[in-house]
Design a protein around this motif. Structure first.
Motif, mmCIF file in Angstrom:
data_model
loop_
_atom_site.group_PDB
_atom_site.id
_atom_site.type_symbol
_atom_site.label_atom_id
_atom_site.label_comp_id
_atom_site.label_asym_id
_atom_site.label_seq_id
_atom_site.Cartn_x
_atom_site.Cartn_y
_atom_site.Cartn_z
ATOM 1 N N CYS A 58 6.059 -10.709 -30.523
ATOM 2 C CA CYS A 58 5.373 -11.767 -31.255
ATOM 3 C C CYS A 58 4.444 -12.532 -30.331
ATOM 4 O O CYS A 58 4.587 -12.507 -29.113
ATOM 5 C CB CYS A 58 6.366 -12.701 -31.935
ATOM 6 S SG CYS A 58 7.304 -13.719 -30.811
ATOM 7 N N ARG A 68 0.852 -21.142 -34.458
ATOM 8 C CA ARG A 68 0.754 -19.930 -35.265
ATOM 9 C C ARG A 68 1.577 -18.865 -34.557
ATOM 10 O O ARG A 68 1.435 -18.661 -33.358
ATOM 11 C CB ARG A 68 -0.680 -19.458 -35.408
ATOM 12 C CG ARG A 68 -0.811 -18.152 -36.194
ATOM 13 C CD ARG A 68 -2.252 -17.735 -36.328
ATOM 14 N NE ARG A 68 -2.988 -18.704 -37.129
ATOM 15 C CZ ARG A 68 -3.324 -18.523 -38.402
ATOM 16 N NH1 ARG A 68 -3.014 -17.412 -39.006
ATOM 17 N NH2 ARG A 68 -3.987 -19.444 -39.055
ATOM 18 N N LYS A 70 2.628 -14.844 -34.779
ATOM 19 C CA LYS A 70 2.378 -13.531 -35.365
ATOM 20 C C LYS A 70 3.466 -12.609 -34.831
ATOM 21 O O LYS A 70 3.580 -12.415 -33.623
ATOM 22 C CB LYS A 70 0.997 -13.014 -35.005
ATOM 23 C CG LYS A 70 -0.107 -13.816 -35.656
ATOM 24 C CD LYS A 70 -1.437 -13.170 -35.457
ATOM 25 C CE LYS A 70 -2.484 -13.940 -36.242
ATOM 26 N NZ LYS A 70 -3.703 -13.189 -36.391
ATOM 27 N N ALA A 134 4.205 -18.987 -44.455
ATOM 28 C CA ALA A 134 4.366 -17.647 -43.887
ATOM 29 C C ALA A 134 3.771 -16.617 -44.839
ATOM 30 O O ALA A 134 3.856 -16.759 -46.057
ATOM 31 C CB ALA A 134 5.838 -17.345 -43.638
ATOM 32 N N LYS A 135 3.171 -15.583 -44.251
ATOM 33 C CA LYS A 135 2.562 -14.509 -45.044
ATOM 34 C C LYS A 135 2.814 -13.188 -44.325
ATOM 35 O O LYS A 135 2.663 -13.092 -43.105
ATOM 36 C CB LYS A 135 1.063 -14.759 -45.181
ATOM 37 C CG LYS A 135 0.359 -13.746 -46.043
ATOM 38 C CD LYS A 135 -1.115 -14.093 -46.190
ATOM 39 C CE LYS A 135 -1.791 -13.088 -47.099
ATOM 40 N NZ LYS A 135 -3.221 -13.380 -47.238
ATOM 41 N N THR A 137 1.641 -9.331 -43.974
ATOM 42 C CA THR A 137 0.543 -8.405 -44.239
ATOM 43 C C THR A 137 0.667 -7.206 -43.319
ATOM 44 O O THR A 137 0.626 -7.370 -42.095
ATOM 45 C CB THR A 137 -0.828 -9.092 -44.005
ATOM 46 O OG1 THR A 137 -0.874 -10.306 -44.739
ATOM 47 C CG2 THR A 137 -1.965 -8.195 -44.425
ATOM 48 N N VAL A 140 3.036 -7.341 -40.350
ATOM 49 C CA VAL A 140 2.871 -8.459 -39.422
ATOM 50 C C VAL A 140 3.121 -9.755 -40.189
ATOM 51 O O VAL A 140 2.472 -10.045 -41.184
ATOM 52 C CB VAL A 140 1.456 -8.482 -38.793
ATOM 53 C CG1 VAL A 140 1.290 -9.685 -37.874
ATOM 54 C CG2 VAL A 140 1.185 -7.189 -38.035
ATOM 55 N N ASP A 142 2.834 -13.625 -40.384
ATOM 56 C CA ASP A 142 1.986 -14.698 -39.859
ATOM 57 C C ASP A 142 2.588 -16.021 -40.315
ATOM 58 O O ASP A 142 2.657 -16.300 -41.512
ATOM 59 C CB ASP A 142 0.560 -14.533 -40.387
ATOM 60 C CG ASP A 142 -0.433 -15.477 -39.734
ATOM 61 O OD1 ASP A 142 -0.086 -16.125 -38.732
ATOM 62 O OD2 ASP A 142 -1.572 -15.569 -40.244
ATOM 63 N N ILE A 144 2.665 -20.268 -39.947
ATOM 64 C CA ILE A 144 1.932 -21.457 -39.515
ATOM 65 C C ILE A 144 2.882 -22.638 -39.585
ATOM 66 O O ILE A 144 3.470 -22.914 -40.626
ATOM 67 C CB ILE A 144 0.688 -21.696 -40.385
ATOM 68 C CG1 ILE A 144 -0.278 -20.527 -40.208
ATOM 69 C CG2 ILE A 144 0.034 -23.022 -40.022
ATOM 70 C CD1 ILE A 144 -1.483 -20.574 -41.101
#
Length: 162
Positions: A58, A68, A70, A134-135, A137, A140, A142, A144
């Motif tokens: 990460c 942020r 990832k 959180a998202k 995609t 991964v 992501d 914030i």
């Protein structure tokens, strides 16, 4: 007969609580690796093993107003991910099990897959846990995390090495 009084020694022993979170994380990873290596040297008998927990890579980025993160979590869906956020850390865990079976009477193949992730990341500043987003995609995640007291992003200056 006079007795000598022995002064008490100050206890300055090594305590894991004086280490940084990164050092503790490395220590646990090394301990787990060494323990699994020692179990693998036993003869081939049925010994229970630790669950297959993947180490996720990460990135933690300080963007001034927010952090942020990832994180690579391939093989899981968003419903499989659990996030627990406190004001100074985040815990990410995910688990996905899948089983496929050829439904014939004498099947030749039956496959199962299981993937799980777990990671706790300490944060250097307090965040507003209720505003975390959180998202997921393409494997991964992501995340914030808005800071409770935004800071300015420090500018970098290049220094030549002589």
């Amino acid at each position: 007969m006079a007795t000598k009084k022995v002064p008490k020694k100050a206890s300055h022993g090594i305590s894991p609580w004086h280490s940084s979170w990164e050092e503790m994380d490395k220590a646990f990873v090394n301990f787990r690796r060494d323990l699994e290596k020692s179990f693998s040297s036993f003869p081939a008998i049925s010994i229970p093993r630790f669950p297959n927990i993947q180490e996720t890579s990460c990135d933690v980025i300080d963007e001034g107003k927010q952090f942020r993160i990832k994180m690579n979590v391939p093989g899981v869906q968003k419903k499989d991910i659990k996030l627990n956020v406190t004001d100074n850390s985040i815990e990410v865990s995910a688990e996905h099990k899948e089983e496929s079976e050829d439904k014939k009477k004498n099947y030749l193949r039956k496959e199962r897959s299981h993937v799980s992730y777990f990671r706790t990341l300490p944060l250097s500043e307090k965040v507003v846990s209720g505003q975390t987003k959180a998202k997921l995609t393409d494997g991964v995640l992501d995340i914030i995390l808005p800071k409770s007291k935004p800071t300015t992003v420090q500018t970098k200056k290049s220094v030549s090495v002589q």
